[in-house]
Design a protein around this motif. Structure first.
Motif: not given
Length: 154
Positions: A1-8, A53-57, A101-106, A116-120
């Motif tokens: 599993m890895h993690f992608h970050g998104y920004l609006y 994109t990150w391998d480490d949370p 394994g849960n997504d995060v939204v700030w 602003v929406d920050l999502t991993v």
């Protein structure tokens, strides 16, 4: 599993409920920059929308923290946010969530009507179709594949 970050970061008025731009599978969805209705749907957007994109949370949480710091002075109603959790608590909770394994939204409203929406998003995601936007073929650890409250005993 890895993690992608998104920004609006843009006009709050652009985020409309039940808008085709926010609903996966519509023509507007692929070009829209507004956050999708479902967090996992970010992974169905074009890879160019990925901010990191990150391998480490922990690295994903560092990105969230940096983004938070950049917008901290621009948030609306700062006086009302004195009761909000401190950044240290937010980062600790985010790390725990991603590790499980849960997504995060700030998300915050900014002065001037912007939002602003920050999502991993975890990838692969338990709620998505399993395709990675950058073509990685990681798998989810068993513990991260279960929904909260499910046990491995079935």
């Amino acid at each position: 599993m890895h993690f992608h970050g998104y920004l609006y970061r843009g006009p709050g008025e652009a985020i409309k409920p039940f808008d085709d731009a926010r609903r996966a599978g519509t023509a507007e969805f692929q070009t829209a920059t507004v956050p999708p209705e479902a967090t996992s749907a970010w992974l169905a957007r074009p890879a160019r929308m990925i901010q990191g994109t990150w391998d480490d949370p922990a690295d994903a949480v560092t990105w969230l923290s940096q983004q938070h710091t950049e917008i901290a002075g621009s948030r609306m109603h700062l006086e009302q946010q004195r009761e909000a959790p401190p950044l240290e608590a937010m980062t600790s909770n985010a790390l725990d969530a991603l590790t499980r394994g849960n997504d995060v939204v700030w998300a915050w409203w900014l002065r001037g009507g912007n939002f602003v929406d920050l999502t991993v998003a975890c990838c692969p995601n338990r709620d998505g179709d399993g395709r990675c936007p950058i073509g990685r073929a990681d798998s989810r650890p068993e513990a991260a594949s279960r929904r909260p409250g499910e046990s491995s005993a079935g």
